[in-house]
Design a protein around this motif. Structure first.
Motif: not given
Length: 126
Positions: A71-100
């Motif tokens: 999922t992360a590499f499906a659209q390589r030039r998009k941000t993680l926020k855009n690639n993961f929007h369907a199953f991981i929220s921005m808050q979940d990324l932030d809580s795991n120390g990952i910049n969305p």
């Protein structure tokens, strides 16, 4: 090059993450084209891939890791926020120390493992 690539480079991708999450990979020697018949137009590298039970123990689900990485590499030039929007929220990324706002090639193998384990804990993938 793709197998031994480090985060941040153009060669770093799904293959790099999936292999490095399960094994220790090292470049051994460069092999020039004249060592082959017919000689290719590229240089080759001999690599060693040693399965690592310690690395594999960190991964709770290879299926989840594969899904997250794909999922992360499906659209390589998009941000993680855009690639993961369907199953991981921005808050979940932030809580795991990952910049969305990062892109897939900027995350380390350990971060992908951490994210896959988070997805498993959330019972989103078995």
């Amino acid at each position: 090059d793709r197998i031994i690539a480090a985060p941040g480079g153009n060669n770093y991708g799904r293959l790099s993450v999936m292999i490095q999450a399960q094994a220790k990979v090292e470049s051994l020697i460069e092999v020039p084209p004249q060592c082959f018949t017919p000689a290719p137009k590229v240089n080759s590298t001999l690599i060693r891939i040693c399965p690592s039970p310690q690395k594999l123990e960190k991964v709770k689900s290879l299926k989840a890791l594969q899904f997250v990485v794909k999922t992360a590499f499906a659209q390589r030039r998009k941000t993680l926020k855009n690639n993961f929007h369907a199953f991981i929220s921005m808050q979940d990324l932030d809580s795991n120390g990952i910049n969305p706002h990062n892109r897939a090639e900027n995350l380390s193998v350990d971060t992908y493992v951490k994210l896959a384990n988070f997805v498993v804990r959330r019972d989103r993938i078995k």
